[in-house]
Design a protein around this motif. Structure first.
Motif, PDB file in Angstrom:
ATOM      1  N   ALA A 148       0.836  -1.199   0.000  1.00 30.56           N
ATOM      2  CA  ALA A 148       0.000   0.000   0.000  1.00 30.56           C
ATOM      3  C   ALA A 148       0.874   1.254   0.000  1.00 30.56           C
ATOM      4  N   ARG A 149       1.969   1.217   0.794  1.00 31.90           N
ATOM      5  CA  ARG A 149       2.866   2.391   0.835  1.00 31.90           C
ATOM      6  C   ARG A 149       3.466   2.648  -0.540  1.00 31.90           C
ATOM      7  N   LEU A 150       3.879   1.558  -1.181  1.00 33.62           N
ATOM      8  CA  LEU A 150       4.469   1.668  -2.518  1.00 33.62           C
ATOM      9  C   LEU A 150       3.456   2.253  -3.487  1.00 33.62           C
ATOM     10  N   ARG A 151       2.241   1.756  -3.399  1.00 40.10           N
ATOM     11  CA  ARG A 151       1.211   2.245  -4.298  1.00 40.10           C
ATOM     12  C   ARG A 151       0.928   3.721  -4.059  1.00 40.10           C
ATOM     13  N   GLU A 152       0.909   4.119  -2.781  1.00 36.63           N
ATOM     14  CA  GLU A 152       0.679   5.537  -2.482  1.00 36.63           C
ATOM     15  C   GLU A 152       1.804   6.397  -3.027  1.00 36.63           C
ATOM     16  N   ALA A 153       3.056   5.895  -2.924  1.00 38.78           N
ATOM     17  CA  ALA A 153       4.174   6.664  -3.467  1.00 38.78           C
ATOM     18  C   ALA A 153       4.024   6.833  -4.972  1.00 38.78           C
ATOM     19  N   LEU A 154       3.621   5.745  -5.643  1.00 36.22           N
ATOM     20  CA  LEU A 154       3.424   5.831  -7.092  1.00 36.22           C
ATOM     21  C   LEU A 154       2.296   6.788  -7.424  1.00 36.22           C
ATOM     22  N   GLU A 155       1.233   6.739  -6.635  1.00 31.83           N
ATOM     23  CA  GLU A 155       0.120   7.663  -6.889  1.00 31.83           C
ATOM     24  C   GLU A 155       0.566   9.100  -6.706  1.00 31.83           C
ATOM     25  N   ALA A 156       1.482   9.325  -5.748  1.00 29.47           N
ATOM     26  CA  ALA A 156       1.980  10.696  -5.573  1.00 29.47           C
ATOM     27  C   ALA A 156       2.722  11.151  -6.822  1.00 29.47           C
ATOM     28  N   VAL A 157       3.516  10.228  -7.407  1.00 29.79           N
ATOM     29  CA  VAL A 157       4.235  10.582  -8.631  1.00 29.79           C
ATOM     30  C   VAL A 157       3.247  10.876  -9.756  1.00 29.79           C
ATOM     31  N   ILE A 158       2.229  10.028  -9.865  1.00 26.76           N
ATOM     32  CA  ILE A 158       1.230  10.227 -10.918  1.00 26.76           C
ATOM     33  C   ILE A 158       0.524  11.565 -10.733  1.00 26.76           C
TER      34      ILE A 158
END
Lengths: 217, 169
Positions: A148-158
């Motif tokens: 989930a943390r990884l996904r949130e980081a990716l969403e921040a980049v997006i």
């Protein structure tokens, strides 16, 4: 890149069209709304304490007759009715806040002036399972927290990318209008100059013509 | 790839949706082609493969309501990587579910990469545009000075010959 959103509008005695547009679908997607007065978008937050982040950019900002439009106001209202986040008179910004409770949050854009503005926005609700969630649900593995943390980081980049794309779009419009204005104003300048000097010459000739008593001059 | 789902939210739970709560939906491409059209429906969905890049519009039209009322529409529009159909594995925590998550993230990372290239390209194009605008300004400025001087010169020459003809000089 997707958002389930709700929007409400009052239909007056006229046909009303709410226009939601998706920009450059091949590589970009940001939803944008044309704001005449107030336009609201609703997004459901599933868990308490979720981080709601996003950004918006007013794409039409430097419209033709100058940028004396100060920008639009942005308000986020929680399900209980209190204002969670507010930004005034801006032409685009990022925002992030922790949702105090779950429910339907209202994101409103308010355009104080009569010129319609198109706003490109992106809202993301991020949830990271906490210890409490891990204890409650036996199917949840600690690795899900990392995922989930990884996904949130990716969403921040997006999210950042969408912001950059929207700003790039606005800058491009400004630059294109500058480029076309350069040519337009220069040509107009030349034509005016030639016209004025011709008029000047003709006037001086007229002052010295036989019909006007030139020995007076 | 782009998918969209919409439905009008029932203001009164448990009662059927009133007949007046119907909308006309139209989805148009940047060049004006219509990808979806629905007349007087309370819900629907659409999917299409985007051929051109640009602004796609989804328009919702409501007919006259007496007295005026507020309609809430739940609209879900996804495109690109988010529109991709992922295998929905029910049990969280199983290896398959984690694999699906990681595959989704890999797809996301790839699309981020593509978007970075896109941004770089656009920045380069804008740089070119700005350089050309800069040089346009320069040359048009020089030309306008030359033009102004020549117009003044022509005017003076014309008036001089005119007065010489009139025998005033």
């Amino acid at each position: 890149m997707g958002s389930g959103l709700r929007f409400g509008y009052v239909s007056p005695a006229f046909l009303l069209a709410l226009i939601i547009s998706l920009r450059s679908i091949c590589r970009v997607s940001a939803l944008s709304v044309t704001v005449n007065n107030i336009e609201c978008v609703y997004e459901y937050v599933l868990y308490d304490g979720d981080t709601v982040s996003g950004n918006f950019v007013v794409v039409d900002h430097d419209i033709f007759w100058g940028s004396d439009h100060p920008g639009i106001d942005f308000t986020v209202t929680s399900p209980t009715g209190d204002v969670v986040h507010t930004l005034k008179g801006t032409s685009g910004d990022k925002f992030e806040f922790k949702a105090p409770r779950s429910g339907m949050y209202k994101f409103c854009f308010h355009n104080p002036y009569s010129a319609p503005e198109t706003v490109s926005f992106h809202i993301h609700v991020g949830h990271i399972p906490t210890e409490h969630d891990l204890a409650k649900d036996e199917h949840l593995d600690p690795i899900n927290v990392k995922i989930a943390r990884l996904r949130e980081a990716l969403e921040a980049v997006i999210s950042e990318q969408k912001y950059l794309k929207a700003r790039d779009e606005r800058h491009r419009r400004t630059n294109e209008s500058t480029a076309s204005r350069v040519i337009g104003y220069s040509v107009m300048e030349y034509v005016l100059l030639a016209g004025v000097s011709t008029l000047q010459a003709f006037y001086i000739r007229h002052l010295f013509s036989k019909s006007v008593a030139y020995n007076r001059v | 790839m782009s998918v969209g789902k919409y439905h009008i939210v029932n203001p009164n739970e448990g009662f059927p949706l009133p007949d007046s709560h119907k909308v006309i939906v139209r989805v148009t491409s940047p060049n004006g082609g219509s990808y979806h059209y629905s007349d007087h429906v309370s819900e629907g969905h659409f999917a299409f493969q985007a051929v051109e890049s640009g602004d796609y519009m989804a328009c919702f039209f409501a007919s006259d309501h007496q007295p005026s009322s507020t309609m809430t529409i739940d609209f879900d529009w996804k495109s690109g990587i988010a529109a991709k159909d992922w295998v929905n594995v029910a049990k969280k925590g199983s290896i398959e579910a984690m694999q699906e998550e990681l595959k989704k993230m890999f797809g996301t990372v790839q699309s981020i990469n593509k978007d970075m290239y896109y941004l770089r390209e656009r920045e380069q194009e804008m740089q070119q545009l700005n350089i050309s605008t800069n040089s346009k300004f320069f040359w048009l400025g020089i030309f306008s000075i030359i033009f102004a001087l020549s117009v003044a010169g022509v005017q003076l020459w014309h008036l001089k010959t005119f007065f010489e003809k009139k025998k005033l000089i």
